[in-house]
Design a protein around this motif. Structure first.
Motif, PDB file in Angstrom:
ATOM      1  N   PHE A  19      19.969  42.177  62.592  1.00 26.72           N
ATOM      2  CA  PHE A  19      19.238  40.965  62.936  1.00 26.72           C
ATOM      3  C   PHE A  19      17.781  41.289  63.245  1.00 26.72           C
ATOM      4  CE2 PHE A  19      23.614  40.338  64.388  1.00 26.72           C
ATOM      5  CZ  PHE A  19      23.915  39.044  64.012  1.00 26.72           C
TER       6      PHE A  19
ATOM      7  N   TRP B 157      18.361  37.194  65.993  1.00 25.25           N
ATOM      8  CA  TRP B 157      19.328  37.533  67.043  1.00 25.25           C
ATOM      9  C   TRP B 157      19.270  36.499  68.158  1.00 25.25           C
ATOM     10  CZ3 TRP B 157      20.168  38.532  72.086  1.00 25.25           C
ATOM     11  CH2 TRP B 157      21.342  39.206  72.416  1.00 25.25           C
TER      12      TRP B 157
ATOM     13  N   TYR C  78      22.552  34.267  69.254  1.00 28.29           N
ATOM     14  CA  TYR C  78      23.292  34.600  70.476  1.00 28.29           C
ATOM     15  C   TYR C  78      22.795  33.937  71.746  1.00 28.29           C
ATOM     16  CZ  TYR C  78      25.784  38.115  67.805  1.00 28.29           C
ATOM     17  OH  TYR C  78      26.563  38.744  66.871  1.00 28.29           O
TER      18      TYR C  78
END
Length: 255
Positions: free
Chosen positions: A138, A143, A147
């Motif tokens: 990522f 990322w 997340y």
């Protein structure tokens, strides 16, 4: 999130004690200050859980390691799939390796805390994060989008779901990444083309069940609409299986 806000727990409502082990491993590429100060509290993490450690390497040194993840088949896959992230990782002067083996637990707080540290690393010089368990590199922005989700990203975001051709109109739907939850990966065999979407959705539901602590025992029946007799669980495999790098539980599609 304010640093004064206590982190909310990530419970596992289906968890039962067992001998399972959780495996975490991430590579954070970037350039970091000599004294590493990671602002994990801003992401609801008090720091890495006991048993998870950080090792710091010069990228040029780590590149000489036989298992260096940007080389070999994995490196080729990453370069093809995410060339921007691959280049960011390739030119990064340093790599922080986050890894650990933990006992299975009644909550996913260990994962929450580790993800908070990874997020903090991106704030202090990280430019790319590799999760080798799901064969994915990522960029920092990707990322964060994937997340840093309110109340935590869903289990599906932590797992890779793949489809492989079995010949004819049959496919194999399988996962990678369930070792992060201390659970076997999933293998759905003999799936006809007409049922691929259904098998994918079923796989997502099973990922959620397992990640929240459930287990499947040998011979356990899973009721699925449209499949007479349902699906029957067959645990097997080993941690050395290259298809999963994990044990797995298999279901064979009927019809």
């Amino acid at each position: 999130m304010s640093e004064a806000t206590p982190p909310a727990s990530w419970p596992r409502p289906y968890w039962q004690p067992g001998e399972d082990e959780v495996v975490l491993q991430f590579y954070v590429f970037g350039k970091f200050e000599p004294e590493l100060r990671i602002p994990s509290l801003r992401y609801g993490s008090p720091g890495l859980p006991a048993g998870v450690e950080i090792q710091r390497f010069q990228n040029a040194v780590l590149r000489q390691w036989e298992g260096y993840p940007l080389n070999g088949a994995l490196g080729g896959l990453i370069k093809e799939d995410t060339p921007e992230a691959y280049e960011a990782a390739r030119i990064a002067p340093e790599v922080l390796v986050v890894r650990g083996v933990l006992k299975d637990a009644a909550s996913l707080d260990y994962l929450r805390d580790t993800l908070g540290v990874l997020a903090g690393m991106l704030d202090v010089g990280g430019t790319a994060i590799l999760d080798p368990q799901i064969l994915t590199l990522f960029t920092a922005d990707h990322w964060r989008r994937h997340y840093l989700v309110k109340d935590g990203a869903p289990p599906r975001n932590h797992v890779l779901i793949l489809r492989s051709d079995e010949g004819g109109d049959r496919s194999w739907v399988h996962t990678r990444g369930m070792r992060k939850f201390g659970r076997p990966d999933l293998s759905l065999r003999n799936v006809p083309e007409r049922d691929l979407d259904r098998a994918g959705m079923l796989c997502e539901k099973l990922v959620e069940l397992l990640s929240l602590g459930a287990h499947f025992s040998a011979g356990q029946q899973l009721d699925v609409d449209g499949i007479p007799g349902g699906l029957v669980a067959q645990p097997g495999g080993s941690l050395d299986d290259p298809e999963f790098n994990n044990t797995h539980v298999e279901f064979r599609w009927a019809g």
